[in-house]
Enzyme design. Structure first.
Site, short mmCIF file in Angstrom:
data_model
loop_
_atom_site.label_atom_id
_atom_site.label_comp_id
_atom_site.label_asym_id
_atom_site.label_seq_id
_atom_site.Cartn_x
_atom_site.Cartn_y
_atom_site.Cartn_z
N ALA A 3 0.85 -1.19 0.00
CA ALA A 3 0.00 0.00 0.00
C ALA A 3 0.88 1.24 0.00
O ALA A 3 2.01 1.22 0.49
CB ALA A 3 -0.93 0.01 1.21
N ASP A 4 0.33 2.30 -0.56
CA ASP A 4 1.00 3.60 -0.52
C ASP A 4 -0.08 4.66 -0.34
O ASP A 4 -1.06 4.68 -1.08
CB ASP A 4 1.79 3.86 -1.81
CG ASP A 4 2.60 5.14 -1.72
OD1 ASP A 4 3.49 5.22 -0.86
OD2 ASP A 4 2.33 6.07 -2.51
#
Length: 290
Positions: free
Chosen positions: A97-98
């Site tokens: 995830a970012d």
């Protein structure tokens, strides 16, 4: 054999049942993402990605594709590294995830859908460079709203080349800031809590005192959209991606270009769904990615 990664308190959903006894890897050292998954009963193996996270933002026509592309590189890097290190113990699922924070126009009502919001250029709020920068950032957000976008990507093995599939979404939440006093903002900045965070605040910490409400997934603002992850994980492997030439809608070329520029590839397969809250798509690339 993978260790037990499902905790006793986990709800027995389709996703949890499919992940029980599997090697599930989180490509992040973020304690917040680990904690959110733990709340819902999943305890993945932690293998932080070595991807530099230096994609040029200017290469994206749609800024919402930026965190998805970064998360994709992180997930693929970890998956390929683990497979190369031990082909007989390849991960069953790699999660990455970012999260980014963007400026956003203030809707006239909390019921205004994303599709009806004004078309304005959004600015990216990076991590503050100093306390002075943190103070400036929070003054800018004070009494207004920002958009928190998390690119969420899962990579899992398949039998056809190149041996893995990528599924990804972007989850969007709006954070409404109260009309905070200068004294409160100064006190928060002095605490130093927001210095290591995009946007300069931690909603799950003392920064929550600055926020009036959240429209969307609260956990997404913290850093991991659990409400979208578990349905996505539950459908891993169930939907076949169609050949590019058979699709009616055009692909997100900005993202594909960012992923594939300078890389070798022969063909791609993908699927896309869109609604007012999130954009989801998958990419399967024959060749080198990340």
């Amino acid at each position: 054999m993978p260790s037990s990664n499902v905790l006793p308190h986990a709800l027995q959903t389709l996703a949890i049942k499919k992940l029980t006894g599997k090697r599930v890897v989180l490509a992040s050292a973020s304690p917040r993402r680990k904690a959110i998954l733990s709340v819902f009963g999943l305890e993945p193996e932690i293998v932080p990605s070595t991807f530099e996270e230096d994609l040029p933002i200017s290469s994206f026509g749609n800024i919402h594709e930026y965190p998805v592309a970064t998360a994709t590189h992180k997930a693929v890097e970890v998956y390929e590294r683990l497979v190369e290190a031990d082909p007989d113990n390849a991960p069953d699922l790699v999660i990455a995830a970012d999260t980014v924070v963007l400026s956003h126009a203030l809707p006239s009502t909390s019921q205004t859908s994303y599709s009806m919001l004004p078309e304005v250029k959004q600015e990216l709020y990076e991590k503050p460079t100093s306390k002075e920068d943190n103070f400036r950032m929070l003054l800018d957000l004070n009494g207004g709203v920002c958009e928190v976008v998390t690119g969420l990507v899962v990579v899992y093995p398949i039998l056809t080349s190149p041996g893995y599939m990528i599924k990804s979404i972007d989850e969007r939440s709006l954070v409404y800031f109260a009309d905070n006093s200068r004294e409160l903002i100064e006190a928060y900045v002095e605490s130093g809590e927001g210095l290591a965070l995009a946007g300069g605040f931690a909603i799950q910490g003392r920064g929550g005192a600055l926020v009036r409400k959240v429209d969307g997934d609260y956990n997404n603002v913290v850093g991991f959209p659990a409400a979208s992850f578990f349905p996505t994980a539950g459908h891993v492997g169930r939907r076949r991606f169609r050949l590019l030439g058979h699709l009616e809608d055009p692909p997100p070329w900005g993202l594909l270009r960012a992923l594939l520029i300078g890389k070798r590839f022969n063909s791609s397969m993908w699927h896309t769904d869109t609604d007012v809250r999130k954009h989801s798509f998958g990419v399967l690339v024959h060749g080198d990615v990340g």
